[in-house]
Design a protein around this motif. Structure first.
Motif, PDB file in Angstrom:
ATOM      1  N   ASP A   1      -6.310  -2.645  -3.320  1.00 53.97           N
ATOM      2  CA  ASP A   1      -7.313  -2.646  -2.264  1.00 53.97           C
ATOM      3  C   ASP A   1      -8.216  -3.879  -2.343  1.00 53.97           C
TER       4      ASP A   1
ATOM      5  N   GLY B   1      -1.497   4.323 -12.094  1.00 52.93           N
ATOM      6  CA  GLY B   1      -1.369   4.356 -10.645  1.00 52.93           C
ATOM      7  C   GLY B   1      -2.700   4.162  -9.952  1.00 52.93           C
ATOM      8  N   LEU B   2      -3.741   4.766 -10.522  1.00 60.20           N
ATOM      9  CA  LEU B   2      -5.076   4.633  -9.953  1.00 60.20           C
ATOM     10  C   LEU B   2      -5.562   3.200 -10.058  1.00 60.20           C
TER      11      LEU B   2
ATOM     12  N   ALA C   1      -3.770   1.121  -7.488  1.00 57.44           N
ATOM     13  CA  ALA C   1      -4.260   1.360  -6.138  1.00 57.44           C
ATOM     14  C   ALA C   1      -5.593   0.657  -5.897  1.00 57.44           C
TER      15      ALA C   1
ATOM     16  N   ASP D   1       0.831  -1.207   0.000  1.00 55.42           N
ATOM     17  CA  ASP D   1       0.000   0.000   0.000  1.00 55.42           C
ATOM     18  C   ASP D   1       0.861   1.250   0.000  1.00 55.42           C
TER      19      ASP D   1
ATOM     20  N   GLU E   1      -7.882   1.337   5.069  1.00 57.32           N
ATOM     21  CA  GLU E   1      -8.744   1.881   4.026  1.00 57.32           C
ATOM     22  C   GLU E   1     -10.206   2.061   4.434  1.00 57.32           C
TER      23      GLU E   1
ATOM     24  N   LYS F   1       0.713   3.763  -3.243  1.00 53.38           N
ATOM     25  CA  LYS F   1       0.051   5.051  -3.041  1.00 53.38           C
ATOM     26  C   LYS F   1       0.995   6.187  -2.674  1.00 53.38           C
ATOM     27  N   LYS F   2       2.076   5.868  -1.996  1.00 54.58           N
ATOM     28  CA  LYS F   2       3.017   6.918  -1.599  1.00 54.58           C
ATOM     29  C   LYS F   2       4.116   7.119  -2.631  1.00 54.58           C
TER      30      LYS F   2
ATOM     31  N   SER G   1      -1.393   8.083  -7.280  1.00 51.51           N
ATOM     32  CA  SER G   1      -2.625   7.549  -7.866  1.00 51.51           C
ATOM     33  C   SER G   1      -3.321   8.556  -8.773  1.00 51.51           C
TER      34      SER G   1
END
Length: 233
Positions: A101, A93-94, A97, A79, A201, A83-84, A88
């Motif tokens: 999840d 990237g989105l 992510a 994660d 999340e 995300k870091k 995203s």
């Protein structure tokens, strides 16, 4: 095999249904938060009762608990990486992510479908369905609010649903002949990843949207999951 395909397909369809709801329907923040907390409570109980607890019957307790922690550790590390480090904002990237999840729940579902009773599978798949629906609705709504094209956002969620379905089915087929002890560790790993994803999340997002009512919603989710699990005893 047919039952596996139907269950995985139904759970993944919740992502698409939720995305359509979020993009084209009406979804208040409070409703979203309440539903997310409800699903989170149900999913936590299902992860413990349908994954971690059964795993302790086929492998040493210490090793199973270690696999639970390892699952949480791997999810947290991934994660952070996605995300870091990657961010995203871009489409890739989105997608990464969103897919990350969903991996813990779909891994859990794929493993649970091996040798579990129908009601145990129903309890876990129902919890994941409840979790996917508001998550997709809220995520898709935010994408549309950020001026992303509605069609593009919907296609992104459809792609995610397909990827996660394929991953769950592939995992189920590849692990079908695994020894009970190894499968127990995988169950523990999946359960730990699910719990970590809920902490990172699900519950923080729910509280942000619906404040203290999420405490009641989570309790209702726990009650629902325990009630469903009681039929598998």
């Amino acid at each position: 095999m047919l039952l596996t395909v139907i269950v995985v397909g139904a759970v993944s369809a919740a992502l698409i249904i939720g995305a359509v709801w979020g993009i084209y329907g009406k979804l208040s923040g409070r409703t979203e938060g309440f539903m997310v907390a409800l699903a989170g409570g149900a999913l936590m109980v299902s992860a413990i009762l349908e994954l971690i607890e059964p795993a302790t019957k086929n492998a040493p307790l210490g090793w199973v608990l270690g696999s639970v922690f390892l699952g949480a550790l791997v999810f947290v590390g991934m994660d952070v990486l996605v995300k870091k480090k990657w961010g995203s904002d871009s489409g890739g990237g989105l997608l990464a992510a969103i897919t990350l999840d969903g991996i813990p729940e779909n891994l859990a579902l794929g493993v649970a479908l091996i040798g579990a009773s129908p009601m145990a599978v129903a309890a876990l798949s129902g919890s994941i369905f409840l979790s996917n629906l508001p998550e997709a609705a809220g995520g898709a709504k935010e994408m549309a609010g950020n001026k992303r094209k509605k069609k593009g956002s919907l296609l992104l969620w459809i792609a995610t649903a397909l990827i996660l379905s394929i991953a769950a089915l592939a995992g189920n087929l590849l692990l079908k002949d695994t020894s009970p002890e190894i499968l127990a560790y995988i169950r523990g790993f999946a359960g730990g990843a699910v719990i970590a994803s809920l902490a990172i999340e699900v519950f923080p997002k729910a509280f942000k949207k619906d404040s203290y009512y999420t405490g009641l919603a989570a309790a209702l989710g726990v009650i629902l999951a325990i009630f469903l699990s009681s039929f598998s005893k």
